[in-house]
Design a protein around this motif. Structure first.
Motif, PDB file in Angstrom:
ATOM      1  N   SER A  36       0.830  -1.203   0.000  1.00  0.00           N
ATOM      2  CA  SER A  36       0.000   0.000   0.000  1.00  0.00           C
ATOM      3  C   SER A  36       0.866   1.254   0.000  1.00  0.00           C
ATOM      4  O   SER A  36       0.499   2.273  -0.596  1.00  0.00           O
ATOM      5  N   VAL A  37       2.020   1.203   0.657  1.00  0.00           N
ATOM      6  CA  VAL A  37       2.945   2.340   0.643  1.00  0.00           C
ATOM      7  C   VAL A  37       3.446   2.586  -0.776  1.00  0.00           C
ATOM      8  O   VAL A  37       3.461   3.721  -1.270  1.00  0.00           O
ATOM      9  N   GLU A 203      -7.051   4.422 -10.848  1.00  0.00           N
ATOM     10  CA  GLU A 203      -5.675   4.093 -10.497  1.00  0.00           C
ATOM     11  C   GLU A 203      -5.451   4.116  -8.990  1.00  0.00           C
ATOM     12  O   GLU A 203      -4.829   3.214  -8.431  1.00  0.00           O
ATOM     13  N   GLU A 204      -5.957   5.151  -8.345  1.00  0.00           N
ATOM     14  CA  GLU A 204      -5.648   5.348  -6.929  1.00  0.00           C
ATOM     15  C   GLU A 204      -6.538   4.538  -5.999  1.00  0.00           C
ATOM     16  O   GLU A 204      -6.065   3.996  -5.001  1.00  0.00           O
ATOM     17  N   VAL A 205      -7.830   4.443  -6.319  1.00  0.00           N
ATOM     18  CA  VAL A 205      -8.799   3.820  -5.420  1.00  0.00           C
ATOM     19  C   VAL A 205      -9.158   2.398  -5.853  1.00  0.00           C
ATOM     20  O   VAL A 205      -9.047   1.450  -5.070  1.00  0.00           O
ATOM     21  N   TRP A 206      -9.588   2.252  -7.098  1.00  0.00           N
ATOM     22  CA  TRP A 206     -10.077   0.956  -7.557  1.00  0.00           C
ATOM     23  C   TRP A 206      -8.971  -0.101  -7.567  1.00  0.00           C
ATOM     24  O   TRP A 206      -9.230  -1.277  -7.280  1.00  0.00           O
ATOM     25  N   PRO A 209      -4.167  -1.815  -3.381  1.00  0.00           N
ATOM     26  CA  PRO A 209      -3.897  -3.204  -2.984  1.00  0.00           C
ATOM     27  C   PRO A 209      -4.635  -3.661  -1.736  1.00  0.00           C
ATOM     28  O   PRO A 209      -4.790  -4.875  -1.522  1.00  0.00           O
ATOM     29  N   LEU A 210      -5.094  -2.755  -0.904  1.00  0.00           N
ATOM     30  CA  LEU A 210      -5.839  -3.155   0.295  1.00  0.00           C
ATOM     31  C   LEU A 210      -7.331  -3.359   0.028  1.00  0.00           C
ATOM     32  O   LEU A 210      -8.027  -3.964   0.847  1.00  0.00           O
ATOM     33  N   LEU A 211      -7.823  -2.860  -1.101  1.00  0.00           N
ATOM     34  CA  LEU A 211      -9.248  -2.980  -1.402  1.00  0.00           C
ATOM     35  C   LEU A 211      -9.631  -4.450  -1.579  1.00  0.00           C
ATOM     36  O   LEU A 211      -9.073  -5.155  -2.406  1.00  0.00           O
ATOM     37  N   ASP A 234      -5.619  -6.471   5.104  1.00  0.00           N
ATOM     38  CA  ASP A 234      -4.160  -6.360   5.036  1.00  0.00           C
ATOM     39  C   ASP A 234      -3.453  -7.651   4.630  1.00  0.00           C
ATOM     40  O   ASP A 234      -2.225  -7.746   4.731  1.00  0.00           O
ATOM     41  N   GLY A 235      -4.223  -8.628   4.171  1.00  0.00           N
ATOM     42  CA  GLY A 235      -3.619  -9.903   3.810  1.00  0.00           C
ATOM     43  C   GLY A 235      -3.405 -10.809   4.999  1.00  0.00           C
ATOM     44  O   GLY A 235      -2.961 -11.955   4.845  1.00  0.00           O
TER      45      GLY A 235
END
Length: 309
Positions: A36-37, A203-206, A209-211, A234-235
């Motif tokens: 996510s970073v 790009e930013e929201v959809w 990686p945490l979604l 968070d996996g």
């Protein structure tokens, strides 16, 4: 030993991992992972002029800052800096150095109003006030024990309403963008926000990686999305609500609560054990919903504001 401030190198694994580690320790109520970073560093809208910083001592990252212009506000000249130092490394000057570099950068970009979140603890509040910031709105973090807590029974789905997930919109997420854009207009806070750039949102929201699209529940009526709750995971075993909202024409029908209960029950069935969410202290309806779902307050943060000459 000397504390140094430098730009984050998101493609360097040790940097992304160190940034995420500091945030998890200092702010455990929000999900951060190295992925996510890296994603945020790469996909924040260019107009934000996003600049992540780290404070490093003897090669170890002990502090972080997310610095950017608030580009999606209709009011220009606003900048944000969110600074967090590892709890066992405070008092070493990392926060002060990060604040100085961040403020200088935002001033160079033309920012005239700076906003920064700080946990509502004496040392954090004193730090902000020493640097010329005044308190604004506040917000609560809430936690739910998914493993052992009791969730309300599933409410009856109203006639004409259909429950779907974000995964059902994989081929065309634009209806979810439109829902997000409409509901964010009524989000209480110190800054008004408008979503107008669909491609940037994708790009930013959809693609964040945490979604978790399977756990993001969307309520549809008359063939279109009218309410939703956005789930991040968070996996591991942690779940967080990133946004919950209902369009104005369908409020008062319990649709947000319906979405959240279904999402939480699916999260528990998937093996997740801990759920977090956050609410502006003025958002009474959403706080009431979360309390009925079993959430309890676990921390409070304050938005600090500073006007630049």
């Amino acid at each position: 030993m000397t504390v140094l401030v430098r730009d984050l190198r998101p493609d360097v694994p040790a940097d992304a991992e160190g940034f995420a580690r500091v945030r998890r320790l200092a702010l455990p109520y929000i999900l951060f992972t190295p992925d996510s970073v890296r994603h945020t560093a790469a996909h924040v809208h260019p107009a934000a002029r996003f600049r992540p910083l780290v404070a490093e001592e003897d090669g170890e990252i002990i502090g972080t800052a997310q610095v950017h212009l608030i580009h999606d506000s209709p009011e220009p000249g606003q900048g944000a800096l969110n600074i967090y130092v590892r709890p066992d490394q405070t008092g070493r000057g990392a926060g002060r150095l990060l604040a100085r570099v961040a403020e200088e950068y935002l001033a160079e970009l033309g920012a005239t109003r700076l906003l920064a979140w700080a946990l509502d603890e004496p040392a954090n509040r004193a730090f902000a006030e020493r640097h010329g910031y005044r308190p604004g709105r506040s917000a609560h973090f809430l936690r739910l024990d998914l493993a052992h807590g009791t969730l309300p029974p599933l409410p009856e789905t109203p006639s004409g309403v259909e429950l779907r997930t974000a995964a059902d919109f994989a081929a065309d997420p634009r209806p979810l963008f439109e829902l997000d854009a409409e509901t964010v207009l009524d989000e209480p806070g110190d800054v008004d926000t408008e979503f107008t750039d669909y491609d940037a949102w994708v790009e930013e929201v959809w693609h964040h990686p945490l979604l978790n699209r399977e756990l993001t529940v969307v309520v549809c009526a008359d063939g279109r999305p009218v309410a939703f709750t956005v789930a991040y995971t968070d996996g591991g075993t942690r779940y967080s609500t990133a946004m919950t909202g209902t369009v104005r024409a369908h409020r008062g029908r319990g649709l947000a609560k319906l979405a959240k209960i279904h999402s939480l029950r699916r999260a528990r069935a998937a093996g997740l054990t801990e759920a977090f969410t956050g609410n502006d202290t003025g958002n009474g309806p959403m706080i009431a919903i979360n309390k009925r779902l079993g959430y309890a307050f676990c921390a409070r943060e304050v938005r600090y504001i500073r006007a630049l000459d």
